[in-house]
Design an enzyme around this catalytic site. Structure first.
Site, PDB file in Angstrom:
ATOM      1  N   GLY A 175       0.791  -1.224   0.000  1.00  0.00           N
ATOM      2  CA  GLY A 175       0.000   0.000   0.000  1.00  0.00           C
ATOM      3  C   GLY A 175       0.821   1.271   0.000  1.00  0.00           C
ATOM      4  O   GLY A 175       0.282   2.357  -0.253  1.00  0.00           O
ATOM      5  N   SER A 201       5.473 -12.424  -4.476  1.00  0.00           N
ATOM      6  CA  SER A 201       4.464 -12.385  -5.529  1.00  0.00           C
ATOM      7  C   SER A 201       4.688 -11.146  -6.387  1.00  0.00           C
ATOM      8  O   SER A 201       5.468 -10.261  -6.042  1.00  0.00           O
ATOM      9  CB  SER A 201       3.064 -12.359  -4.922  1.00  0.00           C
ATOM     10  OG  SER A 201       2.887 -11.167  -4.170  1.00  0.00           O
ATOM     11  N   ARG A 202       3.993 -11.118  -7.486  1.00  0.00           N
ATOM     12  CA  ARG A 202       3.971  -9.904  -8.288  1.00  0.00           C
ATOM     13  C   ARG A 202       2.897  -8.978  -7.724  1.00  0.00           C
ATOM     14  O   ARG A 202       2.102  -9.374  -6.867  1.00  0.00           O
ATOM     15  CB  ARG A 202       3.715 -10.246  -9.755  1.00  0.00           C
ATOM     16  CG  ARG A 202       4.832 -11.136 -10.343  1.00  0.00           C
ATOM     17  CD  ARG A 202       4.719 -11.263 -11.845  1.00  0.00           C
ATOM     18  NE  ARG A 202       5.733 -12.165 -12.372  1.00  0.00           N
ATOM     19  CZ  ARG A 202       6.965 -11.818 -12.680  1.00  0.00           C
ATOM     20  NH1 ARG A 202       7.366 -10.573 -12.476  1.00  0.00           N
ATOM     21  NH2 ARG A 202       7.813 -12.694 -13.174  1.00  0.00           N
ATOM     22  N   THR A 205      -2.310  -4.853  -6.193  1.00  0.00           N
ATOM     23  CA  THR A 205      -2.925  -3.533  -6.371  1.00  0.00           C
ATOM     24  C   THR A 205      -1.888  -2.422  -6.357  1.00  0.00           C
ATOM     25  O   THR A 205      -2.252  -1.252  -6.456  1.00  0.00           O
ATOM     26  CB  THR A 205      -3.963  -3.276  -5.261  1.00  0.00           C
ATOM     27  OG1 THR A 205      -3.318  -3.400  -3.985  1.00  0.00           O
ATOM     28  CG2 THR A 205      -5.094  -4.286  -5.331  1.00  0.00           C
ATOM     29  N   THR A 210       7.834  -7.021  -5.153  1.00  0.00           N
ATOM     30  CA  THR A 210       9.266  -7.307  -5.048  1.00  0.00           C
ATOM     31  C   THR A 210       9.755  -8.102  -6.245  1.00  0.00           C
ATOM     32  O   THR A 210      10.835  -7.839  -6.788  1.00  0.00           O
ATOM     33  CB  THR A 210       9.562  -8.065  -3.739  1.00  0.00           C
ATOM     34  OG1 THR A 210       9.221  -7.229  -2.630  1.00  0.00           O
ATOM     35  CG2 THR A 210      11.022  -8.444  -3.646  1.00  0.00           C
ATOM     36  N   ASP A 263      -8.583  -6.878  -1.733  1.00  0.00           N
ATOM     37  CA  ASP A 263      -7.415  -7.177  -0.907  1.00  0.00           C
ATOM     38  C   ASP A 263      -7.817  -7.038   0.552  1.00  0.00           C
ATOM     39  O   ASP A 263      -7.291  -6.199   1.283  1.00  0.00           O
ATOM     40  CB  ASP A 263      -6.266  -6.226  -1.256  1.00  0.00           C
ATOM     41  CG  ASP A 263      -4.921  -6.727  -0.736  1.00  0.00           C
ATOM     42  OD1 ASP A 263      -4.839  -7.906  -0.355  1.00  0.00           O
ATOM     43  OD2 ASP A 263      -3.955  -5.939  -0.723  1.00  0.00           O
ATOM     44  N   SER A 271      -3.199 -15.405   2.239  1.00  0.00           N
ATOM     45  CA  SER A 271      -2.257 -15.386   1.119  1.00  0.00           C
ATOM     46  C   SER A 271      -0.821 -15.353   1.624  1.00  0.00           C
ATOM     47  O   SER A 271       0.020 -16.165   1.217  1.00  0.00           O
ATOM     48  CB  SER A 271      -2.535 -14.168   0.239  1.00  0.00           C
ATOM     49  OG  SER A 271      -1.537 -14.001  -0.748  1.00  0.00           O
ATOM     50  N   LYS A 295      -3.190   1.005   3.426  1.00  0.00           N
ATOM     51  CA  LYS A 295      -4.192  -0.051   3.575  1.00  0.00           C
ATOM     52  C   LYS A 295      -4.751  -0.072   4.992  1.00  0.00           C
ATOM     53  O   LYS A 295      -5.935  -0.328   5.203  1.00  0.00           O
ATOM     54  CB  LYS A 295      -3.583  -1.414   3.243  1.00  0.00           C
ATOM     55  CG  LYS A 295      -3.321  -1.657   1.768  1.00  0.00           C
ATOM     56  CD  LYS A 295      -2.772  -3.053   1.548  1.00  0.00           C
ATOM     57  CE  LYS A 295      -2.494  -3.312   0.074  1.00  0.00           C
ATOM     58  NZ  LYS A 295      -1.934  -4.675  -0.149  1.00  0.00           N
TER      59      LYS A 295
END
Length: 497
Positions: A175, A201-202, A205, A210, A263, A271, A295
């Protein structure tokens, strides 16, 4: 019996089959668009959603005697073009009944979540069915349900084990634009000697994850064996987890969460912790940035999220440390893969103009991770992290990790379409809207165009004159450039006091 054909259409994680409207099965069996079929040849089989293709017009994707499969579906089936394959009608996944119960607001048990996740991991759900599950789960989940979902996600894929008593990891819930502390923390921790096999992960939002940023510097789509070799040699890695079948249902869900912008805290916890448990982590630091446009926007939200991480982490056998950090403004200067990679390397090199806020936060995070090591005195982690950074040990370890992972797929430069966004008045930067900055960067093409993004010139507390640039937009495509510049003109995300 139809002949297999590869159709060069990217359908993301969904298996899609293409049949001609002139196909005998279409006419006789009543095959309709969005029906589900099972495709099998020999012992290889997959489930797919049907798209019916017009036979006229001279540009048909498939002939009447062919079955086309989208790029990923063709790869999953693993048979050469021209192979004879059978197709059969496939009913809806049995676990959809549990999804309907969730839509009604019911509490689901562990077995129901296990059935749902097994079907998702086996690609039995269409994107519409995935969206239905995600929206239903976003409406209401108990802590026990989050734990059940997390366990099911871990069990659905590979689970790594390591020959080390402590395997550390960290994760930021995201975020905050530019908050690329992981890529500085991993080489610091690895240089100290703690193993940190970082799978990321890619972006979901955000303008960049990373894995998206690391891919500017090195290859990230390693196999499990390649990842193990890197960690054994260098004590750390920075790789994309989607290639390793770690919590595979998570990657499928993310492919739908991304366009929907879903999310929730519950899905976030499932996740993150499913990936960390599957990757073999024993000790995990969670970074929760808090701010008015982050967030998490209040202490109450941060406390609730911390307790959820601790509850699920304890049940999974993970040692969890949660830190709440300042999320009121972007970290670093670059927003977007190539610009963030530039900032990371500037900090590791010790450049005089490296972003001070990125350096300071990375040292704080790395220090907390280092304190998982019983040999580091309480409160002494940050000093040890600074020593490893300033001595050049962290830079050397990052360069070794990059060399071990292999070269980046392509050289990337900042997007050549540029526009500087000026200050609307004299004054001082009082605040920056992180969500707005993220949105403008994504409109510019992030994360899919790695050269797209924003280069920030002003941070909160900085004096600015009317007309001076606040930031520069970089884009690679004219349409993205137009969208991003229009959004910045409408609201640039800066509050000038």
């Amino acid at each position: 019996m139809l002949k297999l054909r590869r159709v060069p259409v990217d359908t993301r994680s969904e298996n899609v089959a293409f049949v001609s409207e002139a196909c005998t099965l279409t006419r006789v069996e009543g095959l309709r668009a969005l029906a589900k079929i099972e495709v099998h040849g020999g012992r290889r089989r997959i489930l797919a959603t049907v798209n019916v293709v017009e036979a006229d017009g001279g540009c048909a994707l498939v002939e009447p005697d062919e079955l086309g499969l989208s790029i990923e579906a063709f790869a999953r089936l693993g048979l050469p073009e021209g192979t004879d394959v059978h197709i059969e009608f496939a009913g809806p996944p049995r676990s959809l009944e549990a999804v309907r119960r969730k839509i009604e607001g019911r509490v689901l048990g562990d077995d129901q979540y296990r059935a749902i996740i097994d079907d998702i991991a086996a690609h039995r759900y269409s994107r519409m069915e995935l969206a239905a599950f995600l929206v239903a789960a976003a409406g209401f989940m108990t802590s026990e349900e989050v734990l059940g979902l997390t366990r099911a996600m871990v069990e659905a894929g590979n689970r790594l084990t390591w020959p080390y008593p402590i395997v550390v990891d960290k994760h930021c819930i995201g975020g905050i634009p530019g908050n690329r502390t992981t890529m500085i923390t991993v080489p610091i921790v690895a240089a100290h000697g703690l193993p940190m096999p970082k799978t990321s992960s890619r972006a979901i939002t955000s303008p960049s994850g990373t894995a998206d940023t690391m891919e500017v510097l090195a290859r990230v789509d390693l196999t499990l064996d390649e990842m193990r070799a890197v960690v054994e040699a260098e004590r750390g890695c920075l790789v994309w987890g989607g290639h390793m079948n770690l919590s595979p249902a998570d990657d499928i869900l993310i492919s739908v969460e991304r366009p929907l912008g879903i999310d929730t805290q519950e899905q976030m916890v499932a996740s993150i912790l499913s990936k960390k448990a599957a990757a073999g982590s024993t000790h995990l630091l969670i970074d929760i940035p808090m701010g008015p446009s982050a967030k998490v926007r209040s202490h109450e939200e941060a406390t609730r999220l911390r307790k959820m991480f601790e509850y699920v982490g304890d049940a999974l056998g993970l040692v969890i440390d949660v830190m709440t950090t300042d999320g009121r403004a972007p970290i670093g200067r670059g927003i977007g893969p190539v610009l963030e990679a530039r900032d990371v390397m500037a900090v590791l090199r010790g450049d005089a103009d490296a972003p001070a806020d990125l350096r300071a936060k990375a040292l704080a995070v790395a220090g907390r991770v280092l304190e998982f090591d019983g040999g580091v005195r309480g409160g002494g982690g940050e000093a040890r992290a600074r020593e490893l950074l300033e001595s050049g040990a962290a830079l050397a370890r990052m360069e070794a990790i990059m060399a071990a992972q292999g070269p980046a797929p392509a050289a990337v430069e900042p997007g050549s379409l540029v526009k500087e966004v000026p200050a609307a008045a004299d004054g001082t930067v009082a605040a920056i809207d992180c969500a707005r900055i993220n949105g403008i960067a994504r409109l510019a093409g992030c994360p899919f165009d790695k050269g797209a993004g924003l280069d920030l010139f002003r941070k909160p507390g900085d004096a600015v004159r009317k007309g001076e640039p606040l930031y520069r937009i970089h884009a690679c495509r004219p349409a993205d450039f137009a969208f991003a510049t229009a959004a910045a003109e409408e609201a640039d995300g800066y509050v000038i006091a």
